[in-house]
Design a protein around this motif. Structure first.
Motif, PDB file in Angstrom:
ATOM      1  N   VAL A 133      54.777  57.266  41.246  1.00  0.00           N
ATOM      2  CA  VAL A 133      56.109  57.063  40.685  1.00  0.00           C
ATOM      3  C   VAL A 133      56.996  56.464  41.772  1.00  0.00           C
ATOM      4  O   VAL A 133      57.210  57.087  42.821  1.00  0.00           O
ATOM      5  N   LEU A 134      57.492  55.275  41.525  1.00  0.00           N
ATOM      6  CA  LEU A 134      58.447  54.617  42.412  1.00  0.00           C
ATOM      7  C   LEU A 134      59.812  54.654  41.749  1.00  0.00           C
ATOM      8  O   LEU A 134      59.992  54.106  40.661  1.00  0.00           O
ATOM      9  N   ASP A 135      60.769  55.296  42.381  1.00  0.00           N
ATOM     10  CA  ASP A 135      62.112  55.468  41.828  1.00  0.00           C
ATOM     11  C   ASP A 135      63.086  54.630  42.648  1.00  0.00           C
ATOM     12  O   ASP A 135      63.388  54.965  43.799  1.00  0.00           O
ATOM     13  N   TRP A 136      63.564  53.506  42.066  1.00  0.00           N
ATOM     14  CA  TRP A 136      64.562  52.704  42.788  1.00  0.00           C
ATOM     15  C   TRP A 136      65.956  52.821  42.185  1.00  0.00           C
ATOM     16  O   TRP A 136      66.844  52.036  42.509  1.00  0.00           O
ATOM     17  N   ASP A 137      66.166  53.815  41.336  1.00  0.00           N
ATOM     18  CA  ASP A 137      67.525  54.187  40.943  1.00  0.00           C
ATOM     19  C   ASP A 137      68.308  54.509  42.214  1.00  0.00           C
ATOM     20  O   ASP A 137      67.744  55.033  43.181  1.00  0.00           O
ATOM     21  N   VAL A 138      69.601  54.215  42.223  1.00  0.00           N
ATOM     22  CA  VAL A 138      70.384  54.398  43.452  1.00  0.00           C
ATOM     23  C   VAL A 138      70.560  55.872  43.817  1.00  0.00           C
ATOM     24  O   VAL A 138      70.873  56.200  44.953  1.00  0.00           O
ATOM     25  N   HIS A 139      70.326  56.754  42.865  1.00  0.00           N
ATOM     26  CA  HIS A 139      70.442  58.189  43.114  1.00  0.00           C
ATOM     27  C   HIS A 139      69.056  58.795  43.322  1.00  0.00           C
ATOM     28  O   HIS A 139      68.085  58.363  42.702  1.00  0.00           O
ATOM     29  N   HIS A 140      68.985  59.790  44.164  1.00  0.00           N
ATOM     30  CA  HIS A 140      67.698  60.402  44.492  1.00  0.00           C
ATOM     31  C   HIS A 140      67.029  60.994  43.249  1.00  0.00           C
ATOM     32  O   HIS A 140      67.662  61.710  42.468  1.00  0.00           O
ATOM     33  N   GLY A 141      65.738  60.736  43.089  1.00  0.00           N
ATOM     34  CA  GLY A 141      64.984  61.280  41.968  1.00  0.00           C
ATOM     35  C   GLY A 141      64.572  62.723  42.215  1.00  0.00           C
ATOM     36  O   GLY A 141      63.380  63.041  42.298  1.00  0.00           O
ATOM     37  N   ASN A 142      65.540  63.602  42.305  1.00  0.00           N
ATOM     38  CA  ASN A 142      65.284  64.986  42.722  1.00  0.00           C
ATOM     39  C   ASN A 142      64.461  65.768  41.715  1.00  0.00           C
ATOM     40  O   ASN A 142      63.658  66.629  42.092  1.00  0.00           O
ATOM     41  N   ILE A 163      57.924  58.337  45.276  1.00  0.00           N
ATOM     42  CA  ILE A 163      58.690  57.570  46.257  1.00  0.00           C
ATOM     43  C   ILE A 163      60.076  57.340  45.684  1.00  0.00           C
ATOM     44  O   ILE A 163      60.212  56.851  44.551  1.00  0.00           O
ATOM     45  N   SER A 164      61.109  57.655  46.445  1.00  0.00           N
ATOM     46  CA  SER A 164      62.481  57.429  45.995  1.00  0.00           C
ATOM     47  C   SER A 164      63.240  56.611  47.027  1.00  0.00           C
ATOM     48  O   SER A 164      63.338  57.002  48.194  1.00  0.00           O
ATOM     49  N   VAL A 165      63.761  55.458  46.593  1.00  0.00           N
ATOM     50  CA  VAL A 165      64.630  54.615  47.421  1.00  0.00           C
ATOM     51  C   VAL A 165      66.036  54.786  46.866  1.00  0.00           C
ATOM     52  O   VAL A 165      66.301  54.428  45.714  1.00  0.00           O
ATOM     53  N   HIS A 166      66.952  55.331  47.662  1.00  0.00           N
ATOM     54  CA  HIS A 166      68.239  55.713  47.099  1.00  0.00           C
ATOM     55  C   HIS A 166      69.351  55.629  48.142  1.00  0.00           C
ATOM     56  O   HIS A 166      69.090  55.539  49.346  1.00  0.00           O
TER      57      HIS A 166
END
Length: 368
Positions: free
Chosen positions: A175-184, A199-202
């Motif tokens: 799972v790659l999360d590039w939403d600006v908010h952390h994928g908590n 993976i979270s890019v935030h």
């Protein structure tokens, strides 16, 4: 190439009633009579409308999906939470967590949103589709098992993954999360597991303000299978692509997933009202192209995008259209009407050098 697009008009009907996001009413703060949540249907509806106007819908497998079943939801969320959610929904709506109001029928709409993600993943894993986009609403990546927050009532991606595992479709997910908010929420659900790489890019400490640190790497069997990349405000096109090339793609390739799922938020764009990043339509196009090319190498092209945040009514549709163009290989384009403006807003050479140095530090800590 066959690209699926999963959507349903009923998801646009999710609402929270009158709700002021952060400011207490009184003194100099005027009440917001007609609502107040940034998470509203128009960003998603306008993306769908733009796709109709350009004609790209004619090249996609457009469809809805059944609601995720109670059993699907219960693989991720406790029965006690689901029961309270359903009872509150039937009684007219309310709020169970933080910034998660819903109206009567909110439970069924949230289950439908999860169902869109579930069916998109199912069809891609079964080979019915090469890749897919789920226009899920309400979003899901902030929702923990027993506590919804940040506009997210159910964790759509986690529900889809657990359904695929139960059906024996795959055993290794990224799972790659590039939403600006952390994928908590997604992080918490899979934090102690090695069958799902997260993976979270935030934007650092935007939302939630106490999660998403680079040192949070997983626990137990999941140690090393969670990667957080918290970026300071002001990161733009070049920074995001550098993050992809130096951190995200190598991590994904080393993991060798059977499918890649992207938590596709558009709130890192330069016009988003509740974030401070400078991504453009071309940023999302380029990130999608990179992930699609990687998926073709490591998992037979199996790639699913699930819509998360993004709150600029004017700009989200153009970013989303670029993603769909890249997924499907379509020539139906929706050129960025603000291209000249977003180019002027990008970091200058000195600022870009700062971001590159930061990524070097991240590379040493995360990839060493």
């Amino acid at each position: 190439m066959t690209t699926g697009f999963f959507w349903d008009e009923k998801c646009f009907w999710h609402g929270g009633g009158a709700y002021a996001l952060t400011l207490p009413v009184g003194d100099f703060v005027q009440p917001l009579v007609a609502g107040g949540l940034p998470e509203h249907p128009e960003t998603k509806r306008r993306l769908k409308n733009l796709m109709e106007v350009t004609g790209i819908v004619n090249e996609l497998a457009m469809q809805s999906a059944p609601q995720a079943t109670w059993g699907d939801l219960a693989r991720v969320h406790p029965e006690s939470f689901l029961t309270k959610f359903k009872e509150t929904s039937d009684a007219g709506g309310g709020e169970l967590g933080l910034r998660t109001p819903f109206l009567k029928g909110g439970f069924e709409i949230a289950a439908l949103s999860a169902g869109l993600a579930k069916e998109a993943l199912r069809q891609v894993l079964d080979g019915d589709l090469d890749n897919a986009y789920a226009l899920s609403r309400p979003p899901g990546h902030h929702c923990l098992p027993d506590w919804p927050n940040g506009f997210c009532l159910l964790n759509n991606i986690a529900i889809a993954i657990e359904a695929a595992i139960a059906a024996g479709q795959a055993t290794r997910f990224a799972v790659l999360d590039w939403d600006v908010h952390h994928g908590n929420g997604t992080e918490a659900i899979f934090y102690d597991r090695d069958d799902v790489l997260t993976i979270s890019v935030h934007e650092e400490y935007n939302y939630p303000t106490d999660t998403g640190d680079i040192t949070d790497r997983g626990t137990g069997a999941g140690t090393g299978y969670n990667m957080n990349i918290p970026l300071p405000p002001g990161a733009g096109h070049n920074t995001y692509l550098e993050v992809m090339d130096r951190l995200v793609l190598p991590k994904l390739e080393a993991y060798q997933p059977e499918v890649i799922i992207v938590a596709c938020g558009f709130d890192a764009s330069t016009f988003d009202p509740i974030a401070h990043m400078l991504c453009t339509q071309e940023t999302y196009r380029a990130m999608t192209a990179r992930v699609r090319e990687l998926a073709e190498r490591v998992c037979d092209g199996k790639l699913v995008m699930v819509h998360e945040g993004g709150y600029s009514e004017a700009y989200v549709p153009f970013c989303g259209h670029a993603v769909i163009e890249e997924l499907s290989g379509s020539a139906h384009a929706a050129p960025d009407p603000l291209a000249a403006t977003v180019l002027k807003r990008q970091p200058n050479a000195r600022q870009q050098a700062f971001f590159s140095d930061l990524i070097s530090d991240f590379e040493s800590e995360l990839m060493g």
